[in-house]
Structures are given as structure tokens and as C-alpha cells.
Design a protein around this motif. Sequence first.
Motif, short mmCIF file in Angstrom:
data_model
loop_
_atom_site.label_atom_id
_atom_site.label_comp_id
_atom_site.label_asym_id
_atom_site.label_seq_id
_atom_site.Cartn_x
_atom_site.Cartn_y
_atom_site.Cartn_z
N ASP A 217 0.09 7.77 -7.37
CA ASP A 217 -0.38 7.03 -6.18
C ASP A 217 -1.15 5.77 -6.57
O ASP A 217 -1.21 4.83 -5.77
CB ASP A 217 -1.27 7.94 -5.33
CG ASP A 217 -0.48 9.05 -4.67
OD1 ASP A 217 -0.16 8.92 -3.49
OD2 ASP A 217 -0.16 10.05 -5.35
N ASN A 218 -1.73 5.74 -7.76
CA ASN A 218 -2.50 4.57 -8.20
C ASN A 218 -1.70 3.67 -9.12
O ASN A 218 -2.27 2.96 -9.96
CB ASN A 218 -3.79 5.01 -8.90
CG ASN A 218 -3.50 5.95 -10.08
OD1 ASN A 218 -2.35 6.32 -10.32
ND2 ASN A 218 -4.55 6.32 -10.80
N SER A 219 -0.39 3.69 -9.00
CA SER A 219 0.46 2.89 -9.89
C SER A 219 0.29 1.40 -9.56
O SER A 219 -0.08 1.01 -8.46
CB SER A 219 1.92 3.30 -9.73
OG SER A 219 2.37 3.03 -8.41
N ARG A 220 0.59 0.57 -10.53
CA ARG A 220 0.60 -0.88 -10.38
C ARG A 220 1.93 -1.41 -10.90
O ARG A 220 2.23 -1.25 -12.08
CB ARG A 220 -0.56 -1.53 -11.15
CG ARG A 220 -1.93 -1.20 -10.60
CD ARG A 220 -2.15 -1.87 -9.22
NE ARG A 220 -3.49 -1.60 -8.69
CZ ARG A 220 -3.81 -0.55 -7.95
NH1 ARG A 220 -2.86 0.34 -7.65
NH2 ARG A 220 -5.04 -0.37 -7.51
N ARG B 241 -0.27 12.40 0.30
CA ARG B 241 -0.30 12.15 -1.14
C ARG B 241 0.80 12.95 -1.81
O ARG B 241 1.08 14.10 -1.44
CB ARG B 241 -1.66 12.54 -1.72
CG ARG B 241 -2.78 11.59 -1.34
CD ARG B 241 -3.97 11.78 -2.26
NE ARG B 241 -4.58 13.08 -2.10
CZ ARG B 241 -5.70 13.31 -1.42
NH1 ARG B 241 -6.33 12.30 -0.84
NH2 ARG B 241 -6.19 14.52 -1.31
N LYS C 74 2.22 -1.03 -6.53
CA LYS C 74 2.24 0.13 -5.67
C LYS C 74 3.62 0.35 -5.07
O LYS C 74 4.38 -0.60 -4.85
CB LYS C 74 1.21 -0.02 -4.54
CG LYS C 74 -0.24 -0.05 -5.03
CD LYS C 74 -1.20 -0.14 -3.86
CE LYS C 74 -2.65 -0.13 -4.36
NZ LYS C 74 -3.61 -0.21 -3.22
N GLU D 124 -2.50 5.56 1.93
CA GLU D 124 -3.53 4.57 2.24
C GLU D 124 -3.40 4.00 3.65
O GLU D 124 -4.17 3.12 4.02
CB GLU D 124 -3.46 3.42 1.23
CG GLU D 124 -3.75 3.84 -0.20
CD GLU D 124 -3.55 2.72 -1.20
OE1 GLU D 124 -3.90 2.91 -2.38
OE2 GLU D 124 -3.05 1.65 -0.80
N SER E 266 0.85 -1.18 0.00
CA SER E 266 0.00 0.00 0.00
C SER E 266 0.88 1.23 0.00
O SER E 266 2.06 1.18 0.38
CB SER E 266 -0.93 0.01 1.23
OG SER E 266 -0.17 0.05 2.41
N THR E 267 0.32 2.34 -0.43
CA THR E 267 1.04 3.60 -0.44
C THR E 267 0.96 4.26 0.94
O THR E 267 0.18 3.84 1.80
CB THR E 267 0.49 4.55 -1.50
OG1 THR E 267 -0.86 4.87 -1.18
CG2 THR E 267 0.54 3.89 -2.88
#
Length: 734
Positions: A255-258, A416, A260, A149, A145-146
Motif C-alpha cells: 500500500d505504501n509503494s512508490r 487495505r 502508488k 486512502e 492515491s490507493t
Amino acid sequence: MVGKKSGKALLREEGLERTDNNLDLTTWPQVNMINQKNYYTDYLKRDDQILALRLQNEDARNRMTKEARDRDRALALNGRTDPDGEIYGNDEVLPDETAASASGQEVWGSKIVVVHPGSQNLRIGLASDALPRTVPMVIARKWSSTESEDETEGPLPKRVKFSDDEHYKAEKLFGDEFAKEYGEMSQELKVHMRNNKRRVLPNSKEVIVNFNEKTEPENISEHNDPQRIDWTEIPKDPTQAPDFITGQAALRIPDNSRPKYRLFWPIRNGVFNEKDYASKNLLYQDFATIIEDAIKAQLSLKRKAEWAQYGCVFVIPDLYDRAYILQTLEMLIKDFGFGRVCFIQESLAATFGAGYSMACIVDMGAQKTSVCCVEDGMCVEESRINLKYGGRDVTDNFIRMMLFDHFHYQDIDLRRRYDYLLAEELKQKFCTMNEAEISQQLYDFHLRAPSQDTRKYLFKTYDEPLLAPMGYFRPTIFDHSQRMQGRRRLIDRSYDLYDGLPNDPMSPAQLAVIQYATGNPAFASAAAAPALEALTTTANTSTPGRQPQLNLLNRLNNESEATPRSSEAGSPAPDGTGTPQLGRAASPGAVAVQETANAQANAAAGALQQSIQQDKTLPIMPLDVAIITSITHAARGDERKFRDFLGGVMVAGGGGKIVAFKQVLEERLQIMQPAYARDILVGSPPRDLDPQVLVWKGASVFGKLSVTNDSWIGQMEYDRLGSRLLAYKCMWSW
């Protein structure tokens, strides 16, 4: 009656007759007893018996020999020789210039890497460079998780939780304490502006609150945004994605990278970040990885095999943890393989960069602010202060004040990445300490988030841009709730090898800060108390009182005096041991020895408890009070030094780049010391040098002093002596 036996008969019958034929018991040579009345030894009393000093002398001799050969070669090349063998040449040729030309035009200082790590940025470069490269001191690692999150932490700035049925109120968003502090600061600013004949509108707050509540953002499509951000691209295949990313590219990861990624900052508040790490080894690894990648990427030194030809100048805090220095030294010598390494303190490096011989350096970083007086190329140890707040707290404070005044972007979260970059941009653009700019101002900013359209916000400000940096002089408005979390959780404090006491450096001025923060004089030295009392009573005095120098033994003795002495009857010995009991029959010497041992044990326990309490205490103090505290301890009653330090206050670091900050600081110092108002001067670095790079610039100048700098640590001597070399190499008391 038995007759008397002779001596030989007795020896023969009793078995005492010597039968060894006068042979020696061993072939080892026997050493005669030393005459205790007249003996002498020169063990470790000469420089040539200490490896570190012997190598320095050998280097000096080799340097003199090389300079002599270069001088003769220069005279032979640029002059002429007469028939008698005498050389007549141009005397203006310098040996250094000739040596540089003979070595292939190597630039002076091009073989020295200068590293200045900070809580937020790393500044690195070669000593021959004019300015350093600035790299964010952050690393992004693959994670589940970031950081945004993490539900246990919550958004930043930290809000007060409300129940669902309670009506939302921005004034209650950060609690009553913040609202009270903010209201008092606003009222003080109005009074100050009226005293300075400045116009103050009575309903300014209501106007900006109504405007910020009703203004809606404007959406801008991505192709119409000329300043859109190029985010770091992550391969869609998780197996091809890198395990870690450092520097500016880490802050640009969506932040929504895959997969994470989670951001880690190895340095926090000027020390190792033990809060966000579960392993000490991973913390050290991230710290080394960021610096290694910066050397390879920014300095184009790709092969570590070449680093043995380079030296490294490493900048450390004035008040440091010994574990931090030892780990850094091992990293630079063993892991990086530098040929030689030396350390320099931040305040001393700042004076090298500015060219000052005597000054009071105020280094305002992102998460810490240090104050130290420097005199004749040495940091005055009694004056060192380390405060746990900085420019990042101003950013957080500015956002909290804007949200308090109904800032329309209520979802801002500094955890963020794009919000963190936005908040830093807003602080740099709009924060000021010039009262002439305090009015209803209309500003705008663009919110750029990955995979979203750009949003343009309009907002109004009144006194928020000025009151946010005023937190330096009222640090209680900052959020200190999580400041000391994780301290000493992974890395224990350093202890002395002989007495087992904590030996991390501490100064009387820092103890005065701790006393100010706790309000309990039991946690501070008796030497620091008069200095703090003098700060509140010397507003109308002309000469500060002389302060005694802090002595660890005196402090321990003072603590041991409060310990009850052993009784004459003595205490019972433990069961099952052969320890004799010290009763009335015991000799006075044995009783004295036992009492001394008890006093030493109690003193050691007291010193350890005091060190633990100091680690738990957050050192905060208003910046102007901290400067006077540092100067008071540095002057030690000398009025001339007191005036000189007040006239040489210099602000370094990025925190001091706020408009009109130096003028406000100078004004507050004059209010605190009206008798020295004409002597107080807060200056900026000369030659329009950026205060953010002043410390690095001074370290690069120090690294190029190859002839007079004897603090270099080489690989060979480190392999033999290890960290013991620091006692001979450091320019301060190790």
C-alpha cells in the motif's frame, strides 16, 4: 350558336392529344401488379436464405465429407485390398482417433479457450485441461492515491461515526440495527441448540469478550517468520514502473509503494462495475486487459496472431445484461481475434459439469448468488433468480461480528490489501455451520503487512463462525448501503429496436424477489404474486398451485387498462401544426386508432418506469425462500417436476464450501416444505469435484461437443451480420 365540336378537335384545342408516338417513358422493365387473391413468397422461409443457418449446413456437409475420407483412409491403412478392389480392415478403428493421429496427435479440445469471469476471480483454461487456472479479477493502475486512502468511502466494514467525547463501545460500532439483528440470531441459535440437546453455556459471550479485550499481539521479526509474504516489487524509478499490473501480483503490491497503485475490479455483483469508474471505455479496457493478460500468462499464448486458430467458450450469467453480452462478443471477435466464439449460461454449464439432465443449480459466488432450474439441457427461463449477495458478504459479516465482540485488531480495513487477504483467510479457516463445533474456541492468526514485523494474535470465538454464513438465510444483516451505487451511470439499459422498450431478460421468479424486497406488489408482475403467496401458505399443502407464465404483453395490457380512455371530444391539437382535431365529427376508426396509440404510449412509459424501478431495487431474499420460488415457477403446477427439482438441488461456487452448509440448507428446505421432506436432497458435485470449478468444467465439456454444438459464431458471419447472429446462435431466447 356554336356548333358541336368533335372529340379530336377538343383534344387538339385542350392540349390533351397524345403526341408521344407510343414510346415507353422508360427502358426499365415494368412489373405487373400482383394478384392479391393468390400470391406466395418464400423470402426468409428456407434455411439456405439465412447466412448463419447456411454456414451451419455447409459445415455439416464438410464434416461428413471429411469423416468419410478419414474412414476410407483408415480402412486402406489398417486393412488389405483384394484383387477386385474391395477393402477388408479392422472395423474397430474410429474416425476421430484416426483423424487425431493423422493431425499430429493434437489433444481433443486443445484449441478451445474456456473463460469464466466472476466478481472476484477469473477461471480460465483450455478445454483439454483437467482444472482451470484461477486469477483474481483485479487490475492495479498508477494512481494518485490507493483505495484505502479514499476518505469519502471510509474503512470496511463500515463503522458508525462517533463524536470525540463519546466513550468507545464496540457494541455500538455498527449501529443499533446490526446489534439487534445479531442479538436475535444469537438467541435463535441458542434455542435451536437446546432443542437439539446441545450444551449451551450461559456466560460464553462474556468470556470471549474479556479474553479478546485483554490479549495483546506478539511481534515476530521477519527472519523468524517462515511463511512471510513475497510482495510485488515496484521499481523505484517511476518511469520504469509498469502502468498496470493484473492478477495475484496486483493484490501483493504494498500500500505504501512508490508510485502508488489503485485496485480496480471491473465486475461488481455480477455486472460491470460502474461505481468505481469514470469512463465506460476505461471499464471495458480493464475488463479486456485482465482476460488478455491471463491468456498470455496462464495459457502461454503469447502471440495474438495465433488466437485466430482457437475458439472461445465464454460463460455468462443466467440473468444477464444484453450490453454485457454485446461488448464481450465484440471484444472476443474484434480485439482478441478468436476464430469462433460461443456463450453458455452458468447453470447450464454446471449441469454439464455434474452430468445432470435435471437439477436446481444454486451458484454461490463472491458477490452474487444465482438460482436456476435446468431441464433437458435448457435453463427454465421462468425460474432464473439473481441475488446480490455472496461469499464476500460473509467475510464482511464475520469481521463485523468479531469486532462487535471486541476483536483486538480493531484497525482492520478490508480496503487495505493485506487486510482483505487476511479476512478471506480467516473466513476459510474458521467459518462453519456445524453446531457441534460451537463452543469457546481459541484460535490464532498472523498479520503480515509490508515493511512491518509479523504480529501474532490470539482470539476466541463462540457463535460468530456459524452466524456469519447464516446471513444467507437472513440477508438483512448484510451491509447493503452501497450495493446499487453507480448502477446505469455509464452503461444504459438495452432497448428493443422496434417498440423502444427495455429488453434485458427478466423472469417471474426474479420479479417475485423484487416484490419480496420492496414489499410493494405494484413493482412485480401479477404472475409472480401467487407464487410468493404460495411460499407462505404451502407449508402444509401437498401440491403447489399452477402459476401462469409471465407475458410482457399481458403486463403492458394490465397497466394500460388503468389509463383513462380518450374522451369523444378529443384533445386540442398543438398550435402551429396541421394535425386535424378528433372531435365528434371524427370517424369511429380514427378515434380507435388514437386510443390505441395513447394506450401503447402509456404502456411503453409504464414499462420503462417499471424497468427503472427494478434497477433501483436491490434483489435480496433468503436463500431457502429463493430456491422454493425458483422451483415453484419452474414446475408450473406439475407435482412430479416439483419433486424432481427438490431432489436435485446442487450447490456450486465457492460460497457453498462452508462446512455443513448443504446439511443446513437441506434442513431449512424441509422445514419450508414438510410435505416433500423425503424428496428434498441437496447434493454436491460428483467425483469430488471442487464446486468452485464446476461451472468452468461444464463449459469445457460443452466446448468439446463439436458435432452437436451449433452455437459457434465465426468471424466472417459476425463481420456481415454483427450481433444479429445471437438470435440464431444462442440456446436461449435472445
